[in-house]
Design a protein around this motif. Structure first.
Motif, mmCIF file in Angstrom:
data_model
loop_
_atom_site.group_PDB
_atom_site.id
_atom_site.type_symbol
_atom_site.label_atom_id
_atom_site.label_comp_id
_atom_site.label_asym_id
_atom_site.label_seq_id
_atom_site.Cartn_x
_atom_site.Cartn_y
_atom_site.Cartn_z
ATOM 1 N N ILE A 10 15.998 46.674 48.745
ATOM 2 C CA ILE A 10 15.396 46.583 47.373
ATOM 3 C C ILE A 10 16.306 46.160 46.477
ATOM 4 C CG2 ILE A 10 14.281 47.591 45.585
ATOM 5 C CD1 ILE A 10 12.714 49.352 47.504
ATOM 6 N N VAL A 11 17.607 46.716 46.337
ATOM 7 C CA VAL A 11 18.626 46.358 45.628
ATOM 8 C C VAL A 11 19.435 45.044 45.798
ATOM 9 C CG1 VAL A 11 20.958 47.161 44.938
ATOM 10 C CG2 VAL A 11 19.245 48.751 45.074
ATOM 11 N N VAL A 12 19.478 44.600 47.004
ATOM 12 C CA VAL A 12 20.001 43.383 47.499
ATOM 13 C C VAL A 12 18.889 42.413 47.190
ATOM 14 C CG1 VAL A 12 20.503 41.840 49.442
ATOM 15 C CG2 VAL A 12 21.527 44.093 49.376
ATOM 16 N N SER A 13 17.732 42.705 47.507
ATOM 17 C CA SER A 13 16.559 41.437 47.377
ATOM 18 C C SER A 13 16.240 41.341 45.788
ATOM 19 C CB SER A 13 15.505 42.019 47.975
ATOM 20 O OG SER A 13 15.349 42.199 49.298
ATOM 21 N N ALA A 14 16.296 42.596 45.051
ATOM 22 C CA ALA A 14 16.294 42.127 43.581
ATOM 23 C C ALA A 14 17.478 41.287 43.118
ATOM 24 C CB ALA A 14 16.408 43.735 43.095
ATOM 25 N N HIS A 15 18.811 41.515 43.328
ATOM 26 C CA HIS A 15 19.673 40.936 43.027
ATOM 27 C C HIS A 15 19.705 39.172 43.317
ATOM 28 C CE1 HIS A 15 22.349 43.629 40.984
ATOM 29 N NE2 HIS A 15 22.336 44.567 41.971
ATOM 30 N N ALA A 16 19.153 39.007 44.544
ATOM 31 C CA ALA A 16 19.044 37.783 45.002
ATOM 32 C C ALA A 16 17.852 36.995 44.292
ATOM 33 C CB ALA A 16 18.591 37.715 46.594
ATOM 34 N N LEU A 17 16.765 37.859 44.072
ATOM 35 C CA LEU A 17 15.856 37.213 43.198
ATOM 36 C C LEU A 17 16.255 36.704 41.845
ATOM 37 C CD1 LEU A 17 12.599 39.107 44.116
ATOM 38 C CD2 LEU A 17 13.011 36.750 44.405
ATOM 39 N N ALA A 18 16.872 37.691 41.211
ATOM 40 C CA ALA A 18 17.531 37.453 39.877
ATOM 41 C C ALA A 18 18.475 36.331 40.051
ATOM 42 C CB ALA A 18 17.984 38.850 39.158
ATOM 43 N N ARG A 19 19.144 36.010 40.876
ATOM 44 C CA ARG A 19 20.028 35.045 40.946
ATOM 45 C C ARG A 19 19.359 33.719 41.168
ATOM 46 N NH1 ARG A 19 23.058 37.469 44.353
ATOM 47 N NH2 ARG A 19 22.096 36.530 46.262
ATOM 48 N N ILE A 20 18.216 33.753 41.976
ATOM 49 C CA ILE A 20 17.504 32.654 42.414
ATOM 50 C C ILE A 20 16.899 31.943 40.983
ATOM 51 C CG2 ILE A 20 15.495 31.773 43.575
ATOM 52 C CD1 ILE A 20 16.588 33.562 46.034
#
Length: 147
Positions: A10-20
């Motif tokens: 969840i943490v990794v995916s949330a950071h990736a989504l925010a970056r994208i």
């Protein structure tokens, strides 16, 4: 996937989504700006040190950021009523509007990535968002992020 892996994912995916979202929306404002405004939206009238701790940055770094936000009209600084030596930061109406616009641009930017979800998937995401919001806000309060 075990519980620890779920939380990490969840943490990794949330950071990736925010970056994208930031890249796709061509939003060049620093993530720290949105983090600080979000913290102030939850609880306005915070000291710079508390904002720095909550944002995991240095107090001088947060002081610079708050100065930038103040010049942009997104926050105001004033003496702390309980300690005139300290400064508290409040979000302005323009700061609230900037956050609303930022969130909307991310929603529009990311919507196509989720267009194929069915009602059950949306319900699962809705429930996950409620759980994450409840635990992240709860943890912020428990960790004494306010001075």
């Amino acid at each position: 996937m075990n519980r620890d892996e779920v939380i990490s994912s969840i943490v990794v995916s949330a950071h990736a989504l925010a970056r994208i979202a930031a890249q796709d929306a061509a939003n060049d404002a620093p993530a720290a700006q949105w983090r600080a405004l979000t913290l102030l939206e939850r609880e306005s009238g915070q000291r710079v040190g508390a904002l720095a701790r909550a944002s995991r940055t240095t107090q001088p770094g947060m002081t610079r950021l708050i100065g930038d936000l103040e010049r942009a009209g997104l926050v105001t600084r004033s003496p702390d009523p309980s300690d005139s030596r300290a400064i508290v930061v409040d979000i302005t109406a323009a700061g609230h509007n900037a956050l609303t616009d930022w969130r909307e641009s991310f929603r529009v930017t990311l919507a196509p990535r989720f267009a194929d979800l069915d009602a059950a998937d949306w319900e699962a995401l809705h429930r996950a968002a409620e759980i994450l919001a409840a635990h992240s806000i709860e943890q912020s309060s428990q960790n004494g992020e306010r001075e």
